[in-house]
Design a protein around this motif. Structure first.
Motif, PDB file in Angstrom:
ATOM      1  N   ASN A   1      12.061  -3.712   6.827  1.00 29.15           N
ATOM      2  CA  ASN A   1      10.712  -3.695   6.231  1.00 29.15           C
ATOM      3  C   ASN A   1       9.645  -2.691   6.718  1.00 29.15           C
ATOM      4  N   ILE A   2       9.505  -1.736   5.708  1.00 34.42           N
ATOM      5  CA  ILE A   2       8.461  -0.613   6.261  1.00 34.42           C
ATOM      6  C   ILE A   2       7.062  -1.071   6.346  1.00 34.42           C
ATOM      7  N   ILE A   3       6.371  -1.084   7.399  1.00 33.33           N
ATOM      8  CA  ILE A   3       5.048  -1.511   7.520  1.00 33.33           C
ATOM      9  C   ILE A   3       4.148  -0.211   7.278  1.00 33.33           C
ATOM     10  N   ALA A   4       4.558   0.824   7.690  1.00 34.86           N
ATOM     11  CA  ALA A   4       3.715   1.914   7.524  1.00 34.86           C
ATOM     12  C   ALA A   4       4.645   3.434   7.605  1.00 34.86           C
ATOM     13  N   ILE A   5       4.230   4.292   6.683  1.00 30.60           N
ATOM     14  CA  ILE A   5       5.017   5.492   7.133  1.00 30.60           C
ATOM     15  C   ILE A   5       3.708   6.582   6.416  1.00 30.60           C
ATOM     16  N   GLU A   6       3.318   7.439   7.397  1.00 28.46           N
ATOM     17  CA  GLU A   6       2.195   8.223   6.915  1.00 28.46           C
ATOM     18  C   GLU A   6       1.832   9.321   7.941  1.00 28.46           C
ATOM     19  N   GLU A   7       0.967  10.111   7.417  1.00 31.74           N
ATOM     20  CA  GLU A   7       0.398  11.123   8.445  1.00 31.74           C
ATOM     21  C   GLU A   7      -0.991  10.773   8.721  1.00 31.74           C
ATOM     22  N   ILE A   8      -1.118  11.041  10.234  1.00 27.66           N
ATOM     23  CA  ILE A   8      -2.502  10.581  10.821  1.00 27.66           C
ATOM     24  C   ILE A   8      -3.104  12.065  11.300  1.00 27.66           C
ATOM     25  N   ASP A   9      -4.320  12.321  10.795  1.00 29.47           N
ATOM     26  CA  ASP A   9      -5.232  13.248  11.137  1.00 29.47           C
ATOM     27  C   ASP A   9      -6.402  12.970  12.061  1.00 29.47           C
ATOM     28  N   GLU A  10      -6.312  13.308  13.405  1.00 28.47           N
ATOM     29  CA  GLU A  10      -7.378  13.077  14.177  1.00 28.47           C
ATOM     30  C   GLU A  10      -8.110  14.388  14.572  1.00 28.47           C
ATOM     31  N   GLY A  11      -9.094  14.759  14.142  1.00 23.89           N
ATOM     32  CA  GLY A  11      -9.647  16.014  14.444  1.00 23.89           C
ATOM     33  C   GLY A  11      -8.824  17.063  14.124  1.00 23.89           C
TER      34      GLY A  11
ATOM     35  N   ALA B   1       0.984  -1.198   0.116  1.00 23.08           N
ATOM     36  CA  ALA B   1       0.049  -0.069  -0.161  1.00 23.08           C
ATOM     37  C   ALA B   1       0.915   1.234   0.173  1.00 23.08           C
ATOM     38  N   TYR B   2       1.946   1.124   0.674  1.00 30.13           N
ATOM     39  CA  TYR B   2       2.961   2.278   0.799  1.00 30.13           C
ATOM     40  C   TYR B   2       3.873   2.700  -0.541  1.00 30.13           C
ATOM     41  N   GLN B   3       3.730   1.466  -1.610  1.00 28.04           N
ATOM     42  CA  GLN B   3       4.745   1.566  -2.659  1.00 28.04           C
ATOM     43  C   GLN B   3       4.470   2.621  -3.627  1.00 28.04           C
ATOM     44  N   ARG B   4       4.507   3.878  -3.165  1.00 32.34           N
ATOM     45  CA  ARG B   4       4.283   4.984  -3.917  1.00 32.34           C
ATOM     46  C   ARG B   4       5.373   6.157  -3.496  1.00 32.34           C
ATOM     47  N   THR B   5       5.641   7.127  -4.314  1.00 30.91           N
ATOM     48  CA  THR B   5       6.106   8.350  -3.939  1.00 30.91           C
ATOM     49  C   THR B   5       5.060   9.327  -3.346  1.00 30.91           C
ATOM     50  N   ASN B   6       3.862   9.267  -3.256  1.00 31.38           N
ATOM     51  CA  ASN B   6       2.955  10.144  -2.860  1.00 31.38           C
ATOM     52  C   ASN B   6       2.986   9.994  -1.099  1.00 31.38           C
ATOM     53  N   ILE B   7       2.919  11.026  -0.548  1.00 29.86           N
ATOM     54  CA  ILE B   7       2.664  10.981   0.823  1.00 29.86           C
ATOM     55  C   ILE B   7       1.331  10.566   1.316  1.00 29.86           C
ATOM     56  N   VAL B   8       1.230   9.488   2.248  1.00 26.62           N
ATOM     57  CA  VAL B   8       0.057   8.863   2.621  1.00 26.62           C
ATOM     58  C   VAL B   8      -0.269   9.699   3.832  1.00 26.62           C
ATOM     59  N   TYR B   9      -1.713  10.068   3.871  1.00 25.88           N
ATOM     60  CA  TYR B   9      -2.545  10.462   5.202  1.00 25.88           C
ATOM     61  C   TYR B   9      -3.594   9.604   5.388  1.00 25.88           C
ATOM     62  N   ARG B  10      -4.015   9.593   6.604  1.00 21.04           N
ATOM     63  CA  ARG B  10      -5.312   8.956   7.138  1.00 21.04           C
ATOM     64  C   ARG B  10      -6.196   9.670   8.004  1.00 21.04           C
ATOM     65  N   GLU B  11      -7.395   9.648   8.009  1.00 23.63           N
ATOM     66  CA  GLU B  11      -8.207  10.343   8.962  1.00 23.63           C
ATOM     67  C   GLU B  11      -8.999   9.421   9.814  1.00 23.63           C
ATOM     68  N   SER B  12      -8.796   8.113   9.513  1.00 24.14           N
ATOM     69  CA  SER B  12      -9.268   7.007  10.553  1.00 24.14           C
ATOM     70  C   SER B  12      -8.716   5.699  10.017  1.00 24.14           C
ATOM     71  N   ALA B  13      -9.233   4.812  10.802  1.00 21.71           N
ATOM     72  CA  ALA B  13      -8.424   3.429  10.464  1.00 21.71           C
ATOM     73  C   ALA B  13      -9.016   2.832   9.116  1.00 21.71           C
ATOM     74  N   TYR B  14     -10.087   3.332   8.598  1.00 23.36           N
ATOM     75  CA  TYR B  14     -10.814   2.914   7.457  1.00 23.36           C
ATOM     76  C   TYR B  14     -10.109   3.788   6.082  1.00 23.36           C
ATOM     77  N   ASP B  15      -9.650   4.962   6.208  1.00 20.29           N
ATOM     78  CA  ASP B  15      -9.266   5.929   5.186  1.00 20.29           C
ATOM     79  C   ASP B  15      -7.741   5.501   4.817  1.00 20.29           C
ATOM     80  N   PHE B  16      -7.446   5.587   3.652  1.00 22.22           N
ATOM     81  CA  PHE B  16      -5.937   5.942   3.111  1.00 22.22           C
ATOM     82  C   PHE B  16      -6.140   6.543   1.833  1.00 22.22           C
ATOM     83  N   MET B  17      -5.466   7.648   2.138  1.00 20.00           N
ATOM     84  CA  MET B  17      -5.442   8.682   1.033  1.00 20.00           C
ATOM     85  C   MET B  17      -4.104   9.111   1.021  1.00 20.00           C
TER      86      MET B  17
END
Length: 200
Positions: free
Chosen positions: A126-136, A63-79
């Motif tokens: 092994n990178i499991i997750a690299i992301e920005e998380i927005d919680e409110g 899911a993280y095999q991309r150059t786009n910076i990933v961000y999430r607003e919940s456990a169900y979002d992946f943007m």
């Protein structure tokens, strides 16, 4: 015929006016970010001073095999951002930065990122997750990664650890995300270097 031509001209004029209102068709520039090396405290002693180490190419979850910076607003979002990108894929950046940390630490005779003969030891990641998380109103950077230290071509790990933390950020800016992830990785590498250097 005249009426049809008038309607066509009016439609074109309206289209040009809307284009002008929306910025004349200009687009925002793409911005690139990278993980940087931090100042950390290096181990004072090592039992590997005469050994060679190779930092193997890191792997990353699909899911993280991309150059786009990933961000999430919940456990169900992946943007991910369209215009805010990593300068290179995260697995390449982190492997490179890990090599820089190991070189600066001086706990091995040499540290290589490309094959040059057969080294004594190798570091894998092994990178499991690299992301920005927005919680409110709260923003975090999260980096989850497994690091493995072993003898070359051995399936048995001499040291292995999974790191998974999130660090608070002051704002939701991709540059802040890159800075915070750099600090997190620096903390992980400081701990890894201290524990690896004490191995016999």
């Amino acid at each position: 015929m005249f009426k049809r031509t008038t309607i066509l001209l009016f439609t074109l004029a309206l289209s040009f006016a809307l284009t002008a209102c929306l910025g004349g068709g200009t687009t925002e520039p793409t911005r690139y970010y990278t993980i940087a090396i931090e100042n950390i405290q290096n181990p004072s002693a090592s039992s590997f001073k005469d050994k060679r180490l190779q930092v193997r190419k890191f792997t990353i979850e699909p899911a993280y095999q991309r150059t786009n910076i990933v961000y999430r607003e919940s456990a169900y979002d992946f943007m991910f951002y369209d215009l805010d990108l990593w300068a290179s894929r995260p697995e390449h950046m982190l492997a490179q930065v890990a090599g820089e940390y190991l070189t600066r630490a001086g706990i091995f005779k040499s540290v290589e990122t490309k094959t040059n003969g057969k080294p004594d030891y190798e570091l894998l990641g092994n990178i499991i997750a690299i992301e920005e998380i927005d919680e409110g109103s709260s923003q975090y950077a999260r980096l989850a990664i497994q690091l493995t230290f072993r003898k070359t071509e051995s399936d048995e790990a001499l040291w292995e650890k999974t790191f998974d933390q999130k660090k608070s950020m002051d704002n939701r800016e991709p540059r802040t995300t890159a800075e915070t992830l750099s600090k997190l990785f620096g903390e992980y590498m400081e701990e890894a270097l201290n524990e690896i250097s004490s191995r016999n």
